[in-house]
Design a protein around this motif. Structure first.
Motif, PDB file in Angstrom:
ATOM      1  N   LEU A   1      -6.875   8.602 -47.942  1.00 17.19           N
ATOM      2  CA  LEU A   1      -7.703   9.960 -48.270  1.00 17.19           C
ATOM      3  C   LEU A   1      -7.072  11.193 -47.355  1.00 17.19           C
ATOM      4  CD1 LEU A   1     -11.290   8.426 -48.346  1.00 17.19           C
ATOM      5  CD2 LEU A   1      -9.649   8.213 -50.238  1.00 17.19           C
ATOM      6  N   TYR A   2      -6.838  12.010 -47.888  1.00 14.04           N
ATOM      7  CA  TYR A   2      -6.348  13.269 -47.353  1.00 14.04           C
ATOM      8  C   TYR A   2      -7.075  14.406 -47.438  1.00 14.04           C
ATOM      9  CZ  TYR A   2      -1.757  10.790 -47.413  1.00 14.04           C
ATOM     10  OH  TYR A   2      -0.655   9.847 -47.339  1.00 14.04           O
ATOM     11  N   ALA A   3      -7.549  14.861 -46.393  1.00 15.37           N
ATOM     12  CA  ALA A   3      -8.395  16.055 -46.078  1.00 15.37           C
ATOM     13  C   ALA A   3      -9.850  15.957 -46.891  1.00 15.37           C
ATOM     14  CB  ALA A   3      -7.649  17.212 -46.412  1.00 15.37           C
ATOM     15  N   PRO A   4     -10.543  14.775 -46.759  1.00 17.90           N
ATOM     16  CA  PRO A   4     -11.702  14.668 -47.165  1.00 17.90           C
ATOM     17  C   PRO A   4     -12.760  15.832 -46.332  1.00 17.90           C
ATOM     18  CG  PRO A   4     -11.202  13.037 -45.907  1.00 17.90           C
ATOM     19  CD  PRO A   4     -10.178  13.694 -45.977  1.00 17.90           C
ATOM     20  N   GLN A   5     -13.651  16.255 -47.399  1.00 16.72           N
ATOM     21  CA  GLN A   5     -14.623  17.228 -46.615  1.00 16.72           C
ATOM     22  C   GLN A   5     -15.879  16.927 -47.128  1.00 16.72           C
ATOM     23  OE1 GLN A   5     -13.777  21.402 -46.842  1.00 16.72           O
ATOM     24  NE2 GLN A   5     -11.506  21.151 -47.338  1.00 16.72           N
ATOM     25  N   ALA A   6     -16.852  17.117 -46.266  1.00 21.44           N
ATOM     26  CA  ALA A   6     -18.370  16.657 -46.585  1.00 21.44           C
ATOM     27  C   ALA A   6     -19.444  17.445 -45.704  1.00 21.44           C
ATOM     28  CB  ALA A   6     -18.585  15.313 -46.641  1.00 21.44           C
TER      29      ALA A   6
ATOM     30  N   ALA B   1     -10.134  14.375 -41.960  1.00 20.68           N
ATOM     31  CA  ALA B   1     -11.483  14.522 -42.442  1.00 20.68           C
ATOM     32  C   ALA B   1     -12.251  15.522 -41.514  1.00 20.68           C
ATOM     33  CB  ALA B   1     -12.135  13.161 -42.136  1.00 20.68           C
ATOM     34  N   HIS B   2     -13.023  16.355 -42.665  1.00 20.16           N
ATOM     35  CA  HIS B   2     -13.822  17.654 -42.144  1.00 20.16           C
ATOM     36  C   HIS B   2     -15.096  17.446 -42.569  1.00 20.16           C
ATOM     37  CE1 HIS B   2     -13.311  21.431 -40.566  1.00 20.16           C
ATOM     38  NE2 HIS B   2     -14.047  22.085 -41.625  1.00 20.16           N
ATOM     39  N   LEU B   3     -16.143  17.096 -41.539  1.00 11.91           N
ATOM     40  CA  LEU B   3     -17.490  16.697 -41.795  1.00 11.91           C
ATOM     41  C   LEU B   3     -18.290  18.093 -40.866  1.00 11.91           C
ATOM     42  CD1 LEU B   3     -19.424  14.730 -43.132  1.00 11.91           C
ATOM     43  CD2 LEU B   3     -19.417  13.830 -40.710  1.00 11.91           C
ATOM     44  N   GLU B   4     -18.896  18.866 -42.043  1.00  6.82           N
ATOM     45  CA  GLU B   4     -19.856  19.656 -41.445  1.00  6.82           C
ATOM     46  C   GLU B   4     -21.265  19.214 -40.783  1.00  6.82           C
ATOM     47  OE1 GLU B   4     -22.068  23.634 -42.983  1.00  6.82           O
ATOM     48  OE2 GLU B   4     -20.379  23.404 -43.853  1.00  6.82           O
ATOM     49  N   THR B   5     -21.569  19.592 -39.667  1.00 13.09           N
ATOM     50  CA  THR B   5     -22.763  19.018 -38.974  1.00 13.09           C
ATOM     51  C   THR B   5     -23.938  20.008 -38.997  1.00 13.09           C
ATOM     52  OG1 THR B   5     -21.883  19.352 -36.744  1.00 13.09           O
ATOM     53  CG2 THR B   5     -21.220  17.331 -37.515  1.00 13.09           C
ATOM     54  N   VAL B   6     -23.807  20.981 -38.282  1.00 15.90           N
ATOM     55  CA  VAL B   6     -24.455  22.113 -37.923  1.00 15.90           C
ATOM     56  C   VAL B   6     -24.001  23.200 -38.435  1.00 15.90           C
ATOM     57  CG1 VAL B   6     -25.924  23.340 -36.366  1.00 15.90           C
ATOM     58  CG2 VAL B   6     -25.419  20.936 -35.952  1.00 15.90           C
TER      59      VAL B   6
END
Length: 680
Positions: free
Chosen positions: A114-119, A154-159
């Motif tokens: 998986l390349y550059a997953p965002q969530a 992977a790019h996961l937005e937390t706050v």
């Protein structure tokens, strides 16, 4: 002949290569056309496994010899009115067995990338919480075959708030090879915040310090055996191993931590060709063990995991050779709840140092980046024979606690009630605060400063506290200001305040290094003393009933409380008819040592028949007489000794020509008449 054969073979190989390329191109175009037409059918079949979510794929492409690529893959939650994907992947690459597909018409995957997953962290967590058991069952039913899973960038937005956005960036690699499972990865938290560039508003990305990890385990019936788990950051290193059977997880290991590490102080990395060429051999960075100041050894943990509930049945380790024990429960539900109990005891080698034991109990919930609950912190101290007074225990209770984490590392706290209790061999002391607020910033290096304010009974309290985390235990200091508190409400702090009335203000300084101490200065204004022990004794001794209540304009004193004693210095009482000065100290076993100088006005002394003869010996211009006293004995049964010689000397200074024996005898007789009660 030979040259002709070679030319013939070369032509055959060339034609064969062209034919292979031609067939491959035709097959690729044909398969891609089939995939394009079958995309909707494939998505519909996938829908059965992901309902109520909807899968969207822009393109599905076959790339020879054995790759299938899906572009712009998104997962939507149909239960939400706003159609925004909660997971999106730029590219998914699946590697399959071409021979299995051609001979057995079976699609067997050997790798997924998986390349550059965002969530969004919150949405993903909700999905995991609601579907954890189903996901676990799906993994268990997977055929036992070699497969590789890789997640890159992977790019996961937390706050997310009005000022900045925090992201978790991660790389992950997992390999299943028979019964062997191993993997590694890297995780960092970055911050995107507003900035100014040459006066123009822009955005600035602050990179966090990454941590890297690797693990290796063997799958067995009903669980797995963990051979090795390693976690490395620039300031910490953790290594674990253990077993899993059913819902029980057993872990052992150790850790090293540098608590003085400051993220903002690390140097920028520069390109190094040697490191670049050797990067495959150095998967994990190293920690400078010479800077480690926290050693966590002999970790023994037994955990019962039934997601989202986790029970810590046993967790023990040594912190810098001091035994620590933890137990409790965690529930990663909505909201997250926790109940933790922990205790720290001193090692036998350090048993002479204080405190000998520390206990912590925390209970509450975490929701919307806020912790709400209660906490209790208690200390048991080594009993010291020379300590004045000998401190036995201290307990801190926090009720209605709220920790606001949305602007981490800046932490804000609100507190409904704080009670502090302290026990010595002979007494119990207590302090109560209400509606407290505090704020701290964890980026301030080894020094952590807390600024706070609260209601203090019917007055106010404010100040700052500092924690030096250089070496455990942390060194604590605090400067506190108190204003307009009714003095007799502080009887829990000192029983004598129950007989003091008026408004109290002052400042205090608290420190735990080099020893536990509390110093300060207090002032009480527009108040009175009622049946204060010393004045009550004077009222009986001198037959002065007015001293049972002494009105004053101000009462001022410095004070000190430490392991060697408690005392009042520079006591000053300013009253219409009474002035007092001196000191008072309380030592071991509540033994009192004190000297008090007291001035009583002529008008007040007239109330007592004992002073009638003495007042006749002095002139009418005498406004007051000074008396000196010495206090000794046990606090609750003090001995008051009148220093008559001091009064005689003062009279000598006041009476002219005090050389005649007759006057001298008269003074002595008058003093003796005043002191008749003392002889009794």
């Amino acid at each position: 002949m030979g040259s002709c054969l070679r030319r013939y073979l070369t032509r055959c190989i060339g034609f064969l290569a062209i034919a292979v390329i031609f067939v491959t191109v035709i097959a690729t175009l044909y398969l891609n056309r089939i995939l394009a037409k079958s995309k909707e059918i494939l998505l519909q079949r996938a829908q059965k496994y992901i309902a109520p979510f909807t899968l969207s794929v822009e393109n599905i492409i076959y790339c020879p010899p054995h790759f299938i690529i899906a572009q712009n893959v998104s997962l939507f939650d149909e239960s939400v009115s706003v159609r925004t994907p909660f997971v999106s992947v730029t590219r998914v690459v699946a590697r399959f067995s071409l021979s299995e597909l051609l001979t057995k018409k079976r699609l067997q995957l050997y790798g997924i990338s998986l390349y550059a997953p965002q969530a969004n962290y919150t949405t993903c967590y909700t999905f995991l919480e609601d579907n954890f058991k189903q996901i676990l069952e799906f993994i268990k039913r997977l055929p036992r075959q070699d497969i590789t899973l890789a997640i890159k960038e992977a790019h996961l937005e937390t706050v997310h708030d009005n000022e900045s956005t925090r992201y978790i960036n991660a790389d992950f690699f997992l390999r299943l090879a028979g019964d062997l499972v191993f993997g590694y990865g890297k995780v960092s938290e970055d911050k995107d915040m507003p900035a100014l560039y040459k006066g123009i508003p822009s955005r600035q990305v602050i990179k966090g310090v990454p941590f890297q990890y690797k693990f290796r385990a063997l799958v067995k019936s009903g669980g797995f055996s963990i051979e090795n788990v390693e976690y490395v950051r620039e300031n910490s290193y953790v290594k674990l191993w253990g077993d899993s059977s059913g819902s029980i997880l057993q872990l052992n290991g150790f850790a090293f931590i540098d608590t003085l590490f400051e993220e903002g102080s690390r140097k920028k990395s520069h390109f190094n060709i040697k490191e670049y060429l050797l990067r495959r051999k150095t998967r994990l960075p190293s920690i400078d063990l010479s800077k480690v100041n926290m050693n966590i050894l002999d970790i023994d943990c037994r955990l019962k995991a039934e997601f989202p509930h986790f029970e810590i049945e046993r967790l023990s380790f040594t912190l810098n050779n001091n035994p620590v024990s933890v137990k409790g429960n965690l529930a990663f539900s909505r909201p997250v709840s926790l109940g933790i109990q922990a205790s720290l005891s001193q090692s036998e080698k350090q048993v002479m140092e204080n405190p000998k034991k520390l206990g912590l109990k925390v209970q509450g919930i975490v929701e919307h980046n806020t912790f709400r609950g209660s906490a209790r912190l208690n200390f048991d101290f080594v009993k010291k024979k020379k300590a004045n007074p000998p401190l036995e225990s201290l307990e801190l209770n926090l009720k209605g606690l709220a920790l606001y984490l949305s602007r981490y590392p800046r932490l804000s706290m609100a507190l409904g009630e704080l009670s502090l209790g302290c026990v010595t061999e002979t007494n119990t002391y207590s302090i109560l605060l209400n509606d407290a607020h505090a704020v701290t910033d964890l980026r301030e290096g080894r020094q952590r400063f807390i600024r706070f304010h609260s209601s203090f009974y019917d007055g106010l309290l404010k100040g700052w506290g500092g924690f030096d985390t250089g070496m455990p235990p942390a060194r604590i200091s605090s400067h506190i200001y108190v204003t307009e508190v009714t003095a007799n409400k502080l009887e829990g702090l000192l029983i004598h305040f129950s007989k003091v009335y008026g408004k109290l203000s002052g400042q205090m300084y608290f420190s735990t290094y080099p020893s536990l101490s509390l110093k300060g200065a207090l002032e009480i204004h527009n108040g009175y003393l009622r049946d204060f022990e010393f004045f009550k004794w004077l009222a009986d001794f001198f037959a002065l009933a007015s001293l049972r209540r002494v009105d004053f304009d101000s009462a001022v004193s410095n004070f000190t409380i430490d392991e060697y004693g408690a005392g009042l210095q520079r006591i000053e009482l300013d009253s219409k008819d009474v002035d007092l000065s001196g000191y008072f100290s309380l030592g071991a076993n509540d033994l009192v040592a004190s000297k008090i100088s007291l001035s009583l006005t002529r008008e007040l002394l007239k109330e007592s028949p004992k002073f009638s003869r003495l007042l006749k010996l002095v002139g009418e211009d005498l406004e007051s007489l000074r008396f000196n006293f010495q206090l000794s004995g046990i606090l609750h049964a003090m001995n008051f000794q009148w220093l008559k010689s001091d009064l005689k000397k003062e009279l000598q200074d006041r009476i002219p020509n005090f050389i005649e024996r007759k006057i001298e005898r008269g003074v002595e007789e008058a003093i003796e008449s005043v002191s008749e009660k003392e002889k009794e």
